[in-house]
Design an enzyme around this catalytic site. Structure first.
Site, PDB file in Angstrom:
ATOM      1  N   PHE A  19      27.777 -65.969  19.950  1.00 52.09           N
ATOM      2  CA  PHE A  19      26.429 -65.435  20.040  1.00 52.09           C
ATOM      3  C   PHE A  19      25.395 -66.541  20.071  1.00 52.09           C
ATOM      4  CE2 PHE A  19      28.678 -62.115  17.364  1.00 52.09           C
ATOM      5  CZ  PHE A  19      29.103 -61.422  18.486  1.00 52.09           C
ATOM      6  N   TRP A  52      20.322 -59.736  21.708  1.00 52.05           N
ATOM      7  CA  TRP A  52      20.493 -61.116  21.239  1.00 52.05           C
ATOM      8  C   TRP A  52      21.962 -61.417  20.972  1.00 52.05           C
ATOM      9  CZ3 TRP A  52      22.613 -62.904  16.659  1.00 52.05           C
ATOM     10  CH2 TRP A  52      22.482 -64.280  16.433  1.00 52.05           C
ATOM     11  N   HIS A  53      22.698 -60.442  20.485  1.00 50.14           N
ATOM     12  CA  HIS A  53      24.098 -60.671  20.150  1.00 50.14           C
ATOM     13  C   HIS A  53      24.963 -60.850  21.382  1.00 50.14           C
ATOM     14  CE1 HIS A  53      23.094 -59.402  16.028  1.00 50.14           C
ATOM     15  NE2 HIS A  53      24.214 -60.018  15.683  1.00 50.14           N
ATOM     16  N   GLY A  54      24.564 -60.349  22.518  1.00 48.53           N
ATOM     17  CA  GLY A  54      25.383 -60.522  23.707  1.00 48.53           C
ATOM     18  C   GLY A  54      24.773 -59.866  24.925  1.00 48.53           C
TER      19      GLY A  54
END
Length: 525
Positions: A525, A338-340
């Protein structure tokens, strides 16, 4: 638009607050709510993703968030209306909503990464679509998925498009959180006193905003050049020595801390100016005694979202220890993704998944052993947790897309590997060349070499560490954010002359540091 910009501080926020309370004090709640929704969408539309490439502003991204709001509101109403009479149809609405939201998020966030994976796995040459990531798509997507799930469970029972549009778009939480729930935010807007100016709330909110601005503009932005110089040097082929690697890792560790802490304080402070309380999203995570405690303190609302909408649906801890550890690992792996969209973020998520599994196994083993609750053991747990977090941040920084703007094909994993090797001393120990004159007596003992950072930048790391480890946090100062850690202890902050002077000094210093406005790290993000 950025919280740490002149146009926001001097123009947008004062006008938005002034009109909001002028309308609210006259009882024109509908007009005030539409005003707040409109200005929030204007706040979002200010962003131009193609500005760096000289492209004109596009209305597409504003249309995207408006379409998302309309679509999810319609589904939420459908779920509520059909749940009792036709539950299968209501479940179909929920499935449709979650699917469409996740597909849209996957397309904008992971299309390029998916094409790269396919080309690598199958030897194909599909061109990357180069999709620009819409600002805040992760946050407004998760917010609306939580709304649909609440509608399915019957928690959200009041449906009005005006309120729903305000819930999603309310600008203090829109860009980087906290992730708020309809059932916690909208009852506050239902109170008449929310729409009337409250001097105490405004004073507390402005003080909190000033402290957050100081964290971002003065501390985080001062650490940024050091962290970037070290990581870019490694990306360019450098092999960092022990000191250089640790300086770079610690500079980023505290930059990210004060960047995200500053944003969180500013978001909660702005909410307070509007008489709205947000859930606490940041609670001194570097004081955590173990990695479980760390995730109760870092990005709290994201941790709660992943727990409620991923970990528990996977089975949580209900199906035995093996399934529990598998669910923990998968939850953090997906949290990393999810962060990248990149291997560095996946490895970071996998690391934290492994950390959590080890932590839970150790807790089960050690819970009845008094010696492990002693002060040395507690200190050891804190130190081990902090070092584990720093190692994770090395991967996190290595996947930073803003870091590699001038590098066509960066080797993210290679950067992390070189940094960790340097932190282990594999590349040797050299002292910064700038210290050679002052430490001439050590010339025969240590080697000196040019460092990518300036020695005068090092006190910023030390000062940031002292604040992060020992200073009271936002919750202790203000006791104004919704949190599971609420106590009956009085706040340290008071509306007296000393705090007025301190707030003024903090704000003025931070304000005049805005000459080089920078994005918040969590904006990517």
């Amino acid at each position: 638009m950025l919280f740490n910009s002149y146009e926001f501080i001097l123009v947008f926020l004062p006008i938005c607050l002034l009109v909001f309370f002028l309308l609210g004090n006259r009882g024109k709640i509908a007009a005030a709510s539409w005003w707040l929704t409109g200005t929030s969408l204007g706040f979002y539309a200010w962003w131009n993703p193609g500005a760096a490439e000289g492209k004109p502003w596009s209305p597409f991204y504003l249309a995207l968030i408006i379409t998302s709001i309309v679509f999810n509101y319609w589904l939420g109403v459908g779920i509520a209306r059909e749940k009792e009479a036709r539950p299968r149809r209501a479940k179909g609405f929920l499935t449709l909503g979650v699917t469409v939201n996740m597909v849209a998020l996957a397309w904008f966030k992971y299309a390029d990464f998916g094409v790269a994976l396919a080309n690598s796995a199958f030897g194909t040459l599909f061109p990357a679509p180069h999709v620009l990531l819409p600002l805040a798509i992760s946050f407004f997507t998760f917010t609306q998925i939580a709304y649909l799930v609440d509608a399915w469970h019957g928690v959200t029972k009041e449906y009005n498009f005006r309120w729903y549009a305000l819930f999603v778009s309310f600008f203090p939480h829109l860009i980087a959180g906290p992730i708020v729930l309809y059932r916690s935010l909208m009852p506050q807007f239902a109170k008449r006193e929310t729409w009337r100016f409250n001097a105490d709330n405004f004073a507390a909110g402005f003080t909190l905003f000033a402290f957050g601005l100081f964290k971002k503009a003065v501390i985080a932005d001062a650490l940024s050049p050091t962290a970037n110089a070290v990581f870019l040097g490694v990306a360019g082929g450098g092999e960092p020595s022990l000191i250089v690697a640790w300086v770079g890792a610690l500079a980023y560790t505290f930059q990210l801390y004060f960047d995200f802490s500053g944003y969180s304080d500013m978001a909660v402070g702005i909410g307070m100016m509007f008489n709205v309380r947000f859930p606490l999203n940041f609670d001194s995570p570097y004081k955590a005694r173990d990695i479980v405690d760390f995730w109760r303190r870092w990005h709290i609302t994201l941790s709660q979202f992943l727990r409620d909408h991923l970990y528990i649906p996977l089975g949580g801890s209900r199906c035995g220890p093996t399934r529990r550890y598998t669910n923990l690992f998968l939850t953090m792996l997906l949290g990393g993704l999810w962060h990248g969209a990149g291997w560095a973020f996946i490895i970071w998520g996998a690391l934290h998944g492994a950390y959590l599994c080890v932590n839970h196994a150790w807790s089960s083993f050690a819970k009845n052993r008094a010696v492990l609750q002693s002060k040395p053991a507690v200190f050891g747990g804190w130190l081990l947790t902090f070092l584990a977090v720093v190692v994770g941040w090395v991967f996190f920084k290595s996947g930073d897309r803003l870091l590699y703007r001038a590098i066509e094909k960066p080797d993210e994993f290679g950067v992390a590997r070189e940094m960790l090797e340097g932190m282990c001393g594999i590349n040797g120990l050299t002292l910064p060349l700038q210290l050679k004159a002052a430490l001439s007596g050590l010339a025969g003992t240590f080697e000196f070499a040019a460092a990518p950072f300036k020695v005068q930048e090092l006190p910023w790391i030390f000062g940031a560490a002292l604040i992060a480890f020992f200073a009271p946090n936002t919750q202790q100062l203000f006791r104004i954010a919704l949190t599971a850690r609420e106590t009956n202890e009085p706040p340290i902050w008071k509306t007296d002359g000393r705090w007025v002077v301190l707030t003024a000094v903090v704000f003025v210093v931070a304000f005049f540091r805005l000459t080089g406005v920078t994005e918040f790290l969590y904006f990517q993000f």
